[in-house]
Design an enzyme around this catalytic site. Structure first.
Site, mmCIF file in Angstrom:
data_model
loop_
_atom_site.group_PDB
_atom_site.id
_atom_site.type_symbol
_atom_site.label_atom_id
_atom_site.label_comp_id
_atom_site.label_asym_id
_atom_site.label_seq_id
_atom_site.Cartn_x
_atom_site.Cartn_y
_atom_site.Cartn_z
ATOM 1 N N ILE A 12 -6.585 -4.004 -3.472
ATOM 2 C CA ILE A 12 -8.051 -2.614 -3.570
ATOM 3 C C ILE A 12 -8.722 -3.623 -5.146
ATOM 4 O O ILE A 12 -9.864 -2.598 -4.661
ATOM 5 C CB ILE A 12 -7.699 -1.370 -3.775
ATOM 6 C CG1 ILE A 12 -8.972 -0.138 -3.448
ATOM 7 C CG2 ILE A 12 -7.020 -0.750 -5.436
ATOM 8 C CD1 ILE A 12 -8.526 0.535 -3.654
ATOM 9 N N ASN A 25 -1.002 9.118 -12.647
ATOM 10 C CA ASN A 25 -0.136 10.211 -13.298
ATOM 11 C C ASN A 25 -1.248 11.031 -14.033
ATOM 12 O O ASN A 25 -1.533 10.279 -14.639
ATOM 13 C CB ASN A 25 1.011 9.172 -13.620
ATOM 14 C CG ASN A 25 1.108 9.099 -15.198
ATOM 15 O OD1 ASN A 25 0.457 9.367 -15.643
ATOM 16 N ND2 ASN A 25 1.312 7.536 -14.679
ATOM 17 N N VAL A 34 -0.281 0.755 -7.545
ATOM 18 C CA VAL A 34 -1.940 0.144 -7.792
ATOM 19 C C VAL A 34 -2.126 1.025 -9.123
ATOM 20 O O VAL A 34 -3.584 -0.003 -9.317
ATOM 21 C CB VAL A 34 -2.587 1.206 -6.441
ATOM 22 C CG1 VAL A 34 -2.412 2.693 -6.944
ATOM 23 C CG2 VAL A 34 -3.898 0.816 -6.585
ATOM 24 N N ASP A 35 -1.961 1.943 -9.743
ATOM 25 C CA ASP A 35 -2.536 2.241 -11.404
ATOM 26 C C ASP A 35 -2.391 1.062 -12.205
ATOM 27 O O ASP A 35 -3.198 0.571 -12.337
ATOM 28 C CB ASP A 35 -1.996 3.449 -11.565
ATOM 29 C CG ASP A 35 -2.106 4.184 -13.179
ATOM 30 O OD1 ASP A 35 -3.456 4.184 -13.404
ATOM 31 O OD2 ASP A 35 -1.028 4.265 -13.725
ATOM 32 N N THR A 126 2.158 7.550 -1.743
ATOM 33 C CA THR A 126 2.452 6.891 -0.859
ATOM 34 C C THR A 126 4.181 5.494 -1.332
ATOM 35 O O THR A 126 4.590 5.363 0.016
ATOM 36 C CB THR A 126 1.708 7.053 0.683
ATOM 37 O OG1 THR A 126 1.283 5.202 0.159
ATOM 38 C CG2 THR A 126 1.150 7.418 1.222
ATOM 39 N N GLY A 127 3.692 5.128 -2.405
ATOM 40 C CA GLY A 127 4.570 4.760 -3.084
ATOM 41 C C GLY A 127 5.446 5.147 -4.037
ATOM 42 O O GLY A 127 6.416 6.221 -2.854
ATOM 43 N N TYR A 129 5.499 7.913 -5.515
ATOM 44 C CA TYR A 129 5.735 9.527 -5.204
ATOM 45 C C TYR A 129 6.486 10.042 -4.002
ATOM 46 O O TYR A 129 6.275 10.868 -3.325
ATOM 47 C CB TYR A 129 4.017 9.915 -5.052
ATOM 48 C CG TYR A 129 3.570 10.248 -6.880
ATOM 49 C CD1 TYR A 129 4.403 9.857 -7.680
ATOM 50 C CD2 TYR A 129 2.164 11.316 -7.564
ATOM 51 C CE1 TYR A 129 4.567 9.505 -9.570
ATOM 52 C CE2 TYR A 129 1.827 11.284 -8.413
ATOM 53 C CZ TYR A 129 3.239 10.574 -9.459
ATOM 54 O OH TYR A 129 2.498 10.292 -11.324
HETATM 55 N N1 AR6 Z 1 -3.553 -2.430 -3.555
HETATM 56 C C1 AR6 Z 1 -4.023 -1.254 -3.217
HETATM 57 N N2 AR6 Z 1 -2.999 -0.437 -2.426
HETATM 58 C C2 AR6 Z 1 -1.684 -0.764 -3.377
HETATM 59 C C3 AR6 Z 1 -2.127 -2.185 -4.703
HETATM 60 C C4 AR6 Z 1 -2.749 -2.640 -4.769
HETATM 61 N N3 AR6 Z 1 -3.064 -3.410 -5.520
HETATM 62 N N4 AR6 Z 1 -0.370 -1.325 -5.135
HETATM 63 C C5 AR6 Z 1 -0.067 -1.251 -5.256
HETATM 64 N N5 AR6 Z 1 -0.987 -0.590 -3.420
HETATM 65 P P1 AR6 Z 1 1.987 3.989 -6.507
HETATM 66 P P2 AR6 Z 1 1.628 6.512 -5.569
HETATM 67 C C6 AR6 Z 1 -0.129 1.018 -2.691
HETATM 68 O O1 AR6 Z 1 3.106 3.878 -5.959
HETATM 69 O O2 AR6 Z 1 2.628 7.326 -5.391
HETATM 70 C C7 AR6 Z 1 2.333 4.717 -10.625
HETATM 71 O O3 AR6 Z 1 3.176 4.004 -11.198
HETATM 72 C C8 AR6 Z 1 1.371 0.921 -2.371
HETATM 73 O O4 AR6 Z 1 1.573 0.374 -0.977
HETATM 74 O O5 AR6 Z 1 0.621 2.937 -6.992
HETATM 75 O O6 AR6 Z 1 0.588 7.981 -5.170
HETATM 76 C C9 AR6 Z 1 1.295 5.850 -11.864
HETATM 77 O O7 AR6 Z 1 1.338 5.353 -12.520
HETATM 78 C C10 AR6 Z 1 1.130 2.251 -1.915
HETATM 79 O O8 AR6 Z 1 0.545 2.510 -0.665
HETATM 80 O O9 AR6 Z 1 1.397 5.218 -6.153
HETATM 81 C C11 AR6 Z 1 2.115 7.534 -10.871
HETATM 82 O O10 AR6 Z 1 3.003 6.917 -11.761
HETATM 83 C C12 AR6 Z 1 -0.349 2.900 -2.423
HETATM 84 O O11 AR6 Z 1 -0.897 1.899 -3.454
HETATM 85 C C13 AR6 Z 1 2.573 6.486 -9.620
HETATM 86 O O12 AR6 Z 1 3.044 5.216 -9.282
HETATM 87 C C14 AR6 Z 1 0.559 4.111 -3.577
HETATM 88 O O13 AR6 Z 1 1.051 3.433 -4.225
HETATM 89 C C15 AR6 Z 1 1.931 7.088 -8.870
HETATM 90 O O14 AR6 Z 1 2.437 7.065 -7.374
#
Ligand code: AR6
Length: 175
Positions: A12, A25, A34-35, A126-127, A129
Site C-alpha cells: 500500500i 494500534n 502495514v504500520d 487481519t494480520g 490482530y
Molecule cells: N501493504 C499492504 N498491506 C500490508 C502490508 C503492506 N505493506 N504489510 C502487511 N499488510 P497487520 P492488524 C497486510 O498485522 O492485524 C501492527 O503491529 C497484512 O497482510 O499489519 O490490524 C500495529 O502496530 C494484513 O492482511 O495489522 C498493530 O499493533 C493486513 O495488512 C497491529 O499490527 C493487516 O495486518 C495491527 O494489527
C-alpha cells in the site's frame, strides 16, 4: 456519480492516492505489519507527529479502537495518512464487527471532510490482530458500499490486499 471501488494486490505504501489508511494500534507509536511499512517509508517525522497527538491524549489511548486520526504523509507519495485502530479478534462476541465497521466508516468520513477524494485501505485487523479474513472482508466491502452514499466527494476506493487469501476473498465479494 458513484465512486469506483478497485482491488489492488501488493504494498500500500507505493500508492499515489490522496490518502492511505494505516492499521495502527491505539498508541499510534508504530508497530509491525502495514504500520511498520508505513512508518519506514514515511520517515521519522511521522512518528514525531504521532507522538504529539499521543501526548495530548490519555496514555495508550491516542486513537481508541474503531476511531481514526489524520496525519501528514511525509516521504510517501500519497498526500495524507489516516491511522485507524482495528479490533483484536476475541471470538466475535466482543463487538469486533461493529468496531471493524467503524474503522472503515470513520476513515471514509475523515477523508470526505478533508477533501481527500481517493483512498486506499489495507485489510484492517487481519494480520497480527487475528480477525478471520472472510468475515473482515465482508464487513469492509459492505461498510464501504454503505458509507459511500454519505460521501459524495470520494471518487475512488482501493482495497489493497497483501496476501493471496485476502485477494481471492475480495475478488469474490467485488465480483
Ligand atoms: N501493504 C499492504 N498491506 C500490508 C502490508 C503492506 N505493506 N504489510 C502487511 N499488510 P497487520 P492488524 C497486510 O498485522 O492485524 C501492527 O503491529 C497484512 O497482510 O499489519 O490490524 C500495529 O502496530 C494484513 O492482511 O495489522 C498493530 O499493533 C493486513 O495488512 C497491529 O499490527 C493487516 O495486518 C495491527 O494489527
Amino acid at each position: 456519480m458513484g465512486a469506483v471501488i478497485e482491488l489492488v494486490q501488493g504494498d500500500i505504501t507505493v500508492l499515489d492516492v490522496d490518502v492511505i489508511v494505516n492499521a495502527a494500534n491505539s498508541s499510534l507509536m508504530g508497530g509491525g505489519g502495514v504500520d511498520g511499512a508505513i512508518h519506514r517509508a514515511a520517515g521519522p517525522l511521522l512518528l514525531e507527529e504521532c507522538a504529539k497527538i499521543a501526548a495530548a491524549r490519555p496514555a495508550g489511548h491516542a486513537c481508541p479502537t474503531g476511531e481514526a486520526v489524520l496525519t501528514g504523509a511525509y516521504k510517501l507519495p500519497c498526500k495524507k495518512l489516516i491511522h485507524t485502530v482495528g479490533p483484536v479478534w476475541h471470538g466475535g462476541r466482543y463487538g469486533e464487527a461493529e468496531l471493524l465497521a467503524s474503522c472503515y466508516r470513520k476513515s471514509l468520513l475523515l477523508a470526505e471532510n478533508n477533501g481527500l477524494k481517493t483512498i486506499a485501505f489495507p485489510n484492517i485487523s487481519t494480520g497480527v490482530y487475528g480477525y478471520p479474513k472472510d468475515k473482515a472482508a465482508a464487513i469492509a466491502v459492505q461498510t464501504v458500499r454503505d458509507v459511500l452514499a454519505e460521501t459524495p466527494n470520494i471518487a475512488r476506493v482501493l482495497f489493497v490486499c497483501f496476501d493471496r487469501e485476502n485477494l481471492d476473498l475480495y475478488r469474490q465479494l467485488l465480483g
